[in-house]
Design a protein around this motif. Sequence first.
Motif, PDB file in Angstrom:
ATOM      1  N   ARG A 116       0.829  -1.211   0.000  1.00 40.45           N
ATOM      2  CA  ARG A 116       0.000   0.000   0.000  1.00 40.45           C
ATOM      3  C   ARG A 116       0.856   1.250   0.000  1.00 40.45           C
ATOM      4  O   ARG A 116       0.542   2.231  -0.707  1.00 40.45           O
ATOM      5  CB  ARG A 116      -0.930   0.004   1.230  1.00 40.45           C
ATOM      6  CG  ARG A 116      -2.142  -0.896   1.087  1.00 40.45           C
ATOM      7  CD  ARG A 116      -3.137  -0.666   2.213  1.00 40.45           C
ATOM      8  NE  ARG A 116      -2.587  -1.053   3.506  1.00 40.45           N
ATOM      9  CZ  ARG A 116      -2.631  -2.273   3.993  1.00 40.45           C
ATOM     10  NH1 ARG A 116      -3.165  -3.257   3.291  1.00 40.45           N
ATOM     11  NH2 ARG A 116      -2.136  -2.547   5.196  1.00 40.45           N
ATOM     12  N   SER A 165       2.402   1.719  -3.467  1.00 37.82           N
ATOM     13  CA  SER A 165       1.404   2.077  -4.470  1.00 37.82           C
ATOM     14  C   SER A 165       0.873   3.486  -4.270  1.00 37.82           C
ATOM     15  O   SER A 165       0.843   4.284  -5.202  1.00 37.82           O
ATOM     16  CB  SER A 165       0.249   1.071  -4.426  1.00 37.82           C
ATOM     17  OG  SER A 165      -0.774   1.440  -5.319  1.00 37.82           O
ATOM     18  N   SER A 166       0.471   3.811  -3.046  1.00 37.52           N
ATOM     19  CA  SER A 166      -0.217   5.078  -2.798  1.00 37.52           C
ATOM     20  C   SER A 166       0.715   6.258  -2.588  1.00 37.52           C
ATOM     21  O   SER A 166       0.353   7.400  -2.875  1.00 37.52           O
ATOM     22  CB  SER A 166      -1.138   4.944  -1.584  1.00 37.52           C
ATOM     23  OG  SER A 166      -0.382   4.672  -0.416  1.00 37.52           O
ATOM     24  N   ASN A 179       4.112   5.529  -5.832  1.00 34.35           N
ATOM     25  CA  ASN A 179       3.694   5.191  -7.204  1.00 34.35           C
ATOM     26  C   ASN A 179       4.584   4.116  -7.825  1.00 34.35           C
ATOM     27  O   ASN A 179       4.779   4.075  -9.045  1.00 34.35           O
ATOM     28  CB  ASN A 179       3.684   6.433  -8.105  1.00 34.35           C
ATOM     29  CG  ASN A 179       2.678   7.472  -7.638  1.00 34.35           C
ATOM     30  OD1 ASN A 179       1.659   7.136  -7.040  1.00 34.35           O
ATOM     31  ND2 ASN A 179       2.957   8.735  -7.889  1.00 34.35           N
ATOM     32  N   TYR A 230       4.217   1.012  -8.792  1.00 28.05           N
ATOM     33  CA  TYR A 230       3.137   0.057  -9.016  1.00 28.05           C
ATOM     34  C   TYR A 230       3.636  -1.345  -9.331  1.00 28.05           C
ATOM     35  O   TYR A 230       2.995  -2.332  -8.943  1.00 28.05           O
ATOM     36  CB  TYR A 230       2.229   0.564 -10.128  1.00 28.05           C
ATOM     37  CG  TYR A 230       1.630   1.913  -9.852  1.00 28.05           C
ATOM     38  CD1 TYR A 230       0.866   2.127  -8.705  1.00 28.05           C
ATOM     39  CD2 TYR A 230       1.845   2.990 -10.710  1.00 28.05           C
ATOM     40  CE1 TYR A 230       0.320   3.381  -8.432  1.00 28.05           C
ATOM     41  CE2 TYR A 230       1.304   4.238 -10.448  1.00 28.05           C
ATOM     42  CZ  TYR A 230       0.547   4.428  -9.315  1.00 28.05           C
ATOM     43  OH  TYR A 230       0.021   5.664  -9.043  1.00 28.05           O
ATOM     44  N   GLY A 259      -6.654  -4.601  -1.935  1.00 27.88           N
ATOM     45  CA  GLY A 259      -5.532  -3.745  -2.317  1.00 27.88           C
ATOM     46  C   GLY A 259      -5.129  -3.933  -3.761  1.00 27.88           C
ATOM     47  O   GLY A 259      -4.866  -2.961  -4.487  1.00 27.88           O
ATOM     48  N   LEU A 277      -5.317  -1.176  -6.952  1.00 26.36           N
ATOM     49  CA  LEU A 277      -4.168  -0.894  -7.806  1.00 26.36           C
ATOM     50  C   LEU A 277      -4.494  -1.174  -9.275  1.00 26.36           C
ATOM     51  O   LEU A 277      -4.164  -0.364 -10.159  1.00 26.36           O
ATOM     52  CB  LEU A 277      -2.969  -1.738  -7.355  1.00 26.36           C
ATOM     53  CG  LEU A 277      -1.640  -1.527  -8.085  1.00 26.36           C
ATOM     54  CD1 LEU A 277      -0.473  -1.835  -7.153  1.00 26.36           C
ATOM     55  CD2 LEU A 277      -1.516  -2.388  -9.333  1.00 26.36           C
ATOM     56  N   ARG A 314      -6.880   1.746 -10.483  1.00 24.82           N
ATOM     57  CA  ARG A 314      -6.358   3.113 -10.575  1.00 24.82           C
ATOM     58  C   ARG A 314      -5.076   3.213 -11.402  1.00 24.82           C
ATOM     59  O   ARG A 314      -4.894   4.194 -12.127  1.00 24.82           O
ATOM     60  CB  ARG A 314      -6.119   3.660  -9.167  1.00 24.82           C
ATOM     61  CG  ARG A 314      -7.360   3.712  -8.297  1.00 24.82           C
ATOM     62  CD  ARG A 314      -8.438   4.606  -8.897  1.00 24.82           C
ATOM     63  NE  ARG A 314      -9.681   4.564  -8.147  1.00 24.82           N
ATOM     64  CZ  ARG A 314      -9.994   5.414  -7.162  1.00 24.82           C
ATOM     65  NH1 ARG A 314      -9.126   6.338  -6.787  1.00 24.82           N
ATOM     66  NH2 ARG A 314     -11.158   5.314  -6.546  1.00 24.82           N
ATOM     67  N   ARG A 342     -15.228   0.998  -1.756  1.00 29.55           N
ATOM     68  CA  ARG A 342     -14.363   1.018  -2.938  1.00 29.55           C
ATOM     69  C   ARG A 342     -15.053   0.417  -4.156  1.00 29.55           C
ATOM     70  O   ARG A 342     -14.902   0.914  -5.284  1.00 29.55           O
ATOM     71  CB  ARG A 342     -13.052   0.276  -2.644  1.00 29.55           C
ATOM     72  CG  ARG A 342     -12.055   1.077  -1.824  1.00 29.55           C
ATOM     73  CD  ARG A 342     -10.745   0.336  -1.687  1.00 29.55           C
ATOM     74  NE  ARG A 342      -9.698   1.169  -1.129  1.00 29.55           N
ATOM     75  CZ  ARG A 342      -8.451   0.748  -0.915  1.00 29.55           C
ATOM     76  NH1 ARG A 342      -8.116  -0.502  -1.216  1.00 29.55           N
ATOM     77  NH2 ARG A 342      -7.547   1.561  -0.413  1.00 29.55           N
TER      78      ARG A 342
END
Length: 333
Positions: A69, A72-73, A76, A78, A101, A105, A108, A136
């Motif tokens: 997390r 990713s958040s 970035n 990914y 999670g 990913l 987005r 979500r």
Amino acid sequence: MDKPETDNDETERWYRARLETDPDDAQTIRLFAIFMQYTRKDLDEAERLYRRAFEVSPTDLKIIGSLARFLSSVRNEYNEAERLYRTGLEFAPDDARLNSGLAFLLERARKDYDSAEHFYQRAIELAPNNSMNQFRFAEFLHHVRKDYTAAESFYRKAVSLRPDDDYLNSQLAGFLYHVRKDLQDAGQFYRAALELDPNNPNTIDDYTSALLEDGQVAEAAAIVDRACELSQQTNSQAGAIAVLYQALIRRLSQEDDQASLKTLKSRLAVGFTRYSGDLENHLASLTTKLCPQDQTLYQTLGEAIFDEQKVGDLETIERWQQIQSLPPNSPTS
């Protein structure tokens, strides 16, 4: 409310002392990373700690999820985050958090909507009482699939699971107003959100603008008057938005807006923490009936409330130059 800095210092000392005693305590390292990320805002140290926890315990699902997390958040990153999620799911395919999670990913970052939907549904199947999974998926159905009937069902489910969550209430309210065009139904959730967090700037803005667009001026005035009263002793973005709307309502009603603008001038001079929002768009719609000078003033005020760099632009507006500021905690009515 944020903890006093002395409390945060004591918490950090506790974590460091604990890790001196047991430097390989993976869960303490993970919790310390969370503290450094969200409380200290030290992202480099947080990443170091997340990676250290993963190094110590590379198969721990909580650690895998926390690092994924973060990457990713925040970073970035990914590719690495996706590898971590998929690795975790190899160990535990029935872990709802990892499924959720990875779904987020894939939606987005990858725009792989079919795969994202699969993992969202799997997460809900595994943890049907998790409000964030419901929310979500509602957002996914709303913004990606445009399946508003299904989206509404999941928004409502999320709120039913956590009725004391102001954010979930405000998001359902926004959906009901902007998509369903049902302000009466939306209003109960806007009001619930404000009861739970009366100083949320976006909820004050969204609900007040919705009421004004619907012609419910008295109801909008009641919302902002209460918000102004609650924010008299503290200078905040929510208070500034409330005072701005109080002034705008008076101007639209052809009443004197001077007292509110004086208070707002002082609030802007003192400053406050700023968050993003839709105030500028709302004001662009609501100020069309004002004269050009007032349109410019109110729209620039909206920009200044969200961007400190815009405060100086107000000094080029003649009417603003003529306004003498009042103490930020002065009554506005």
